[in-house]
Design a protein around this motif. Structure first.
Motif, PDB file in Angstrom:
ATOM      1  N   GLU A   1      -4.765 107.987   2.649  1.00  0.00           N
ATOM      2  CA  GLU A   1      -3.877 106.910   2.533  1.00  0.00           C
ATOM      3  C   GLU A   1      -3.602 106.466   3.738  1.00  0.00           C
ATOM      4  OE1 GLU A   1       0.059 105.421   0.187  1.00  0.00           O
ATOM      5  OE2 GLU A   1      -0.827 107.251  -0.463  1.00  0.00           O
TER       6      GLU A   1
ATOM      7  N   SER B   1      -1.641 102.801   5.780  1.00  0.00           N
ATOM      8  CA  SER B   1      -0.785 101.450   5.712  1.00  0.00           C
ATOM      9  C   SER B   1      -0.897 100.571   6.627  1.00  0.00           C
ATOM     10  CB  SER B   1       0.624 101.726   5.123  1.00  0.00           C
ATOM     11  OG  SER B   1       1.336 102.445   6.458  1.00  0.00           O
TER      12      SER B   1
ATOM     13  N   PRO C   1      -9.235  94.596   1.057  1.00  0.00           N
ATOM     14  CA  PRO C   1      -8.781  95.928   0.879  1.00  0.00           C
ATOM     15  C   PRO C   1     -10.024  96.868   1.577  1.00  0.00           C
ATOM     16  CG  PRO C   1      -9.386  95.058  -1.363  1.00  0.00           C
ATOM     17  CD  PRO C   1      -9.374  94.142  -0.119  1.00  0.00           C
TER      18      PRO C   1
ATOM     19  N   PRO D   1      -6.098 100.317   1.417  1.00  0.00           N
ATOM     20  CA  PRO D   1      -4.859 101.235   1.252  1.00  0.00           C
ATOM     21  C   PRO D   1      -5.431 102.895   1.392  1.00  0.00           C
ATOM     22  CG  PRO D   1      -5.361 100.468  -0.892  1.00  0.00           C
ATOM     23  CD  PRO D   1      -6.274  99.645   0.047  1.00  0.00           C
ATOM     24  N   VAL D   2      -6.651 102.960   1.466  1.00  0.00           N
ATOM     25  CA  VAL D   2      -7.191 104.131   1.480  1.00  0.00           C
ATOM     26  C   VAL D   2      -8.686 104.343   2.131  1.00  0.00           C
ATOM     27  CG1 VAL D   2      -8.722 104.133  -0.829  1.00  0.00           C
ATOM     28  CG2 VAL D   2      -7.796 106.230   0.000  1.00  0.00           C
TER      29      VAL D   2
ATOM     30  N   GLN E   1      -6.940 105.879  -7.298  1.00  0.00           N
ATOM     31  CA  GLN E   1      -6.107 105.145  -7.961  1.00  0.00           C
ATOM     32  C   GLN E   1      -6.059 103.753  -7.333  1.00  0.00           C
ATOM     33  OE1 GLN E   1      -1.842 105.950  -7.621  1.00  0.00           O
ATOM     34  NE2 GLN E   1      -2.551 107.382  -5.642  1.00  0.00           N
ATOM     35  N   TYR E   2      -6.522 103.631  -6.001  1.00  0.00           N
ATOM     36  CA  TYR E   2      -6.400 102.173  -5.368  1.00  0.00           C
ATOM     37  C   TYR E   2      -7.526 101.306  -5.663  1.00  0.00           C
ATOM     38  CZ  TYR E   2      -2.827 104.787  -2.649  1.00  0.00           C
ATOM     39  OH  TYR E   2      -1.957 105.352  -2.326  1.00  0.00           O
ATOM     40  N   TRP E   3      -8.312 101.843  -6.670  1.00  0.00           N
ATOM     41  CA  TRP E   3      -9.395 100.997  -6.941  1.00  0.00           C
ATOM     42  C   TRP E   3      -8.909  99.631  -7.700  1.00  0.00           C
ATOM     43  CZ3 TRP E   3     -10.213  98.839 -12.107  1.00  0.00           C
ATOM     44  CH2 TRP E   3      -9.331  99.503 -13.020  1.00  0.00           C
TER      45      TRP E   3
ATOM     46  N   CYS F   1      -6.634  97.868  -6.347  1.00  0.00           N
ATOM     47  CA  CYS F   1      -6.538  96.761  -5.427  1.00  0.00           C
ATOM     48  C   CYS F   1      -7.370  95.772  -5.350  1.00  0.00           C
ATOM     49  CB  CYS F   1      -6.276  97.552  -4.062  1.00  0.00           C
ATOM     50  SG  CYS F   1      -5.049  98.773  -3.717  1.00  0.00           S
TER      51      CYS F   1
END
Length: 213
Positions: free
Chosen positions: A2, A4, A13, A19-20, A73-75, A77
């Motif tokens: 991860e 930022s 993204p 974010p990843v 979990q960032y899908w 975005c």
């Protein structure tokens, strides 16, 4: 891993590890999933409602599953909450794209053969109930069409920026072309394999809907 951004400005993204950081194998999985989903949409025999939802659901679900596997979990975005401003922008972009498509279509008709979308002809032959069912299925399919456009775009942008060392601006330009051509190519069967109408007409519409430089 991860990461930022130091800037508060909203950006696209994944292409720069935020974010990843999606690895090359992850992008390969995502792009392959888009192809598999498209094949499922066009090869699974169509049936009456609600069974015709199956290819449409696979068209949307397969790429989202691949993105979930690759981005964790960032899908999410890839999506943003709707508000009045975003709805207004969507309406303006939709009208601009419609007018642009009409203009490009008119120009293409002057130099080459054009083929109508068969869905337009079918609507005149069905009942109100069937139109409602078709509208629901089409609404779901439109989500898949957006994934068909944006995921190859992000993959190409990631390749240009992270591995080829291009600037964000140049990467977006190349990714828009890649996305437009692939999106247009996917519509070749719909438009009777007329390459000018599909690659230029439909492809240019996809480019106009893409992110700005």
């Amino acid at each position: 891993m991860e990461t930022s951004r130091t800037s508060s400005e909203r950006d696209l993204p994944f292409y720069d590890g935020v974010p990843v950081d999606i690895k090359g194998t992850g992008w390969l999985l995502i792009v392959t999933s888009v192809l598999i989903a498209f094949l499922a949409l066009i090869l699974i025999p169509l049936r009456s409602f609600p069974y015709n939802l199956l290819p449409t659901a696979l068209f949307v679900g397969i790429p989202l599953l691949a993105l979930r596997v690759s981005a964790g979990q960032y899908w999410i975005c890839l999506f943003h909450a709707l508000n009045g401003r975003s709805l207004g922008i969507m309406l303006l972009f939709g009208l601009a794209t419609l007018m642009g498509s009409i203009s490009v279509g008119w120009v293409l008709q002057q130099f080459s053969e054009a083929h109508a979308n068969p869905v337009a002809n079918e609507i005149a032959l069905v009942s109100t109930t069937e139109i409602g069912e078709a509208f629901f299925v089409t609404s779901v399919q439109l989500v898949g069409e957006e994934l068909l456009g944006i995921l190859p775009f992000l993959a190409a942008l990631w390749l240009c920026v992270r591995h080829l060392g291009m600037s964000r601006r140049l990467g977006i330009l190349i990714a828009l072309i890649v996305s437009g051509l692939s999106f247009g190519a996917a519509h070749l069967p719909t438009y009777n394999w007329l390459w000018a109408q599909s690659l230029i007409g439909i492809g240019s519409a996809r480019i106009r809907l893409g992110p700005r430089l």
